[in-house]
Motif scaffolding. Sequence first.
Motif, mmCIF file in Angstrom:
data_model
loop_
_atom_site.group_PDB
_atom_site.id
_atom_site.type_symbol
_atom_site.label_atom_id
_atom_site.label_comp_id
_atom_site.label_asym_id
_atom_site.label_seq_id
_atom_site.Cartn_x
_atom_site.Cartn_y
_atom_site.Cartn_z
ATOM 1 N N PRO A 187 37.103 36.704 34.692
ATOM 2 C CA PRO A 187 37.079 35.462 35.478
ATOM 3 C C PRO A 187 35.716 34.781 35.427
ATOM 4 O O PRO A 187 34.688 35.417 35.176
ATOM 5 C CB PRO A 187 37.376 35.958 36.891
ATOM 6 N N LYS A 188 35.740 33.454 35.629
ATOM 7 C CA LYS A 188 34.515 32.662 35.804
ATOM 8 C C LYS A 188 33.445 32.980 34.753
ATOM 9 O O LYS A 188 32.277 33.212 35.077
ATOM 10 C CB LYS A 188 33.978 32.839 37.213
ATOM 11 N N ASP B 75 47.308 40.463 37.721
ATOM 12 C CA ASP B 75 46.118 39.955 38.400
ATOM 13 C C ASP B 75 45.578 40.923 39.439
ATOM 14 O O ASP B 75 46.278 41.306 40.379
ATOM 15 C CB ASP B 75 46.445 38.612 39.060
ATOM 16 N N TYR C 168 51.230 34.668 35.630
ATOM 17 C CA TYR C 168 50.425 35.500 36.527
ATOM 18 C C TYR C 168 51.343 36.359 37.390
ATOM 19 O O TYR C 168 52.293 35.857 38.002
ATOM 20 C CB TYR C 168 49.569 34.637 37.457
ATOM 21 N N GLU D 244 36.350 28.085 34.170
ATOM 22 C CA GLU D 244 36.801 27.483 35.430
ATOM 23 C C GLU D 244 35.655 27.016 36.329
ATOM 24 O O GLU D 244 35.866 26.756 37.509
ATOM 25 C CB GLU D 244 37.683 28.478 36.194
ATOM 26 N N SER E 1 30.878 41.595 41.173
ATOM 27 C CA SER E 1 31.494 41.818 42.486
ATOM 28 C C SER E 1 31.572 43.311 42.779
ATOM 29 O O SER E 1 31.365 44.149 41.907
ATOM 30 C CB SER E 1 32.902 41.212 42.522
ATOM 31 N N LYS F 222 42.811 45.936 46.935
ATOM 32 C CA LYS F 222 42.344 46.110 45.561
ATOM 33 C C LYS F 222 42.630 47.512 45.023
ATOM 34 O O LYS F 222 43.128 47.676 43.907
ATOM 35 C CB LYS F 222 40.839 45.825 45.469
ATOM 36 N N ASP G 102 40.158 25.953 40.129
ATOM 37 C CA ASP G 102 38.748 26.203 40.414
ATOM 38 C C ASP G 102 37.867 25.055 39.929
ATOM 39 O O ASP G 102 36.889 24.700 40.588
ATOM 40 C CB ASP G 102 38.313 27.518 39.762
ATOM 41 N N GLU H 126 42.474 39.950 40.628
ATOM 42 C CA GLU H 126 41.436 39.110 41.216
ATOM 43 C C GLU H 126 41.970 38.273 42.373
ATOM 44 O O GLU H 126 42.267 38.797 43.444
ATOM 45 C CB GLU H 126 40.801 38.225 40.135
ATOM 46 N N ASP H 127 42.144 36.965 42.158
ATOM 47 C CA ASP H 127 42.445 36.043 43.264
ATOM 48 C C ASP H 127 43.720 36.384 44.025
ATOM 49 O O ASP H 127 43.813 36.140 45.231
ATOM 50 C CB ASP H 127 42.560 34.611 42.731
ATOM 51 N N ALA H 128 44.719 36.920 43.336
ATOM 52 C CA ALA H 128 46.016 37.151 43.974
ATOM 53 C C ALA H 128 46.053 38.417 44.822
ATOM 54 O O ALA H 128 47.063 38.690 45.477
ATOM 55 C CB ALA H 128 47.113 37.216 42.908
ATOM 56 N N ASN I 27 38.246 41.531 38.507
ATOM 57 C CA ASN I 27 37.221 40.812 39.237
ATOM 58 C C ASN I 27 35.928 40.831 38.421
ATOM 59 O O ASN I 27 35.737 41.666 37.539
ATOM 60 C CB ASN I 27 36.985 41.464 40.600
#
Length: 293
Positions: free
Chosen positions: A97-98, A36, A13, A128, A76, A46, A159, A38-40, A72
């Motif tokens: 993601p997710k 990444d 990552y 996740e 979102s 962004k 997660d 997203e989370d990072a 993302n």
Amino acid sequence: MSKPFRPRRSVLYVPASNARALAKAASLTTDAIIFDLEDAVAPDAKEDAREALRSYFLAHTASTAERIIRINSLSSEWGAEDLLAARACKPDAILLPKVETPQDITSVTEILEETDASENVRLWAMIETPRGILNADEIAELGLRSTARLDCFVIGTNDIAKETGRGLAGKRAYLTPWLMQILLCAKAGKLDVIDGVYNDFTDGDGFAAECAEAVQMGFDGKTLIHPSQIEAANTAFFPDAASIEEARSIVEAFFHPENKNKGAIALGGKMVERLHLETAQKLLAKVETIGKK
């Protein structure tokens, strides 16, 4: 449907908002890089992260590492812009993601088709959440359809632990049944599956032990949070010398004139079948591909 083998032993990552990490990325020996968004990346960073990625891909049009961009969620406020930016960069894959349903994949596939994205841009899916685990079989079935673009599952152990209230201590004992469920579904869909991260990058022994466990479980590689973990992952997920020698012996034995039409032969005191020949050939092809890389 046969997919070309790509080594994914080490999957690092790299935060798209981290200029220093981006500058270093091209020189790393990792098999794959997940850039990444997203989370990072913090919410207020962004947009700058997207621009940084665009600049990076313009400056580095080719790479020995497979390049993936994690966006993302489309639900979102950042997802749509992330997807457009990722498509423009033309990475090897986009990581969603997710992922919890097949529709999470097909909705992105439709957008890529509508915008004439290259067929070479594949999709990876983060599994996740509890719902994602429960639906992993249906999601993985998309791997059998070339039009779905799906190539790989990535497990988000942090997660999963958060969503289920389970800890990651104790060699992940409480997560193992779920990890194996995801892995089995991925293999049924002819997908690669990458194990989750090991959070303490200063703990080399612990990381090596978890890599060894992941190899035994059947994972194709491991996601990493720090470049210091690359070498250990590459070593762990590469066949050892004994396995390579055994594979060569099996291939050579079956190609002897007296064995060419046999379904099973005796070799080294063991009965070896043609399914073992297929496994041996895949292992040697993997070794050759990694060696060329």
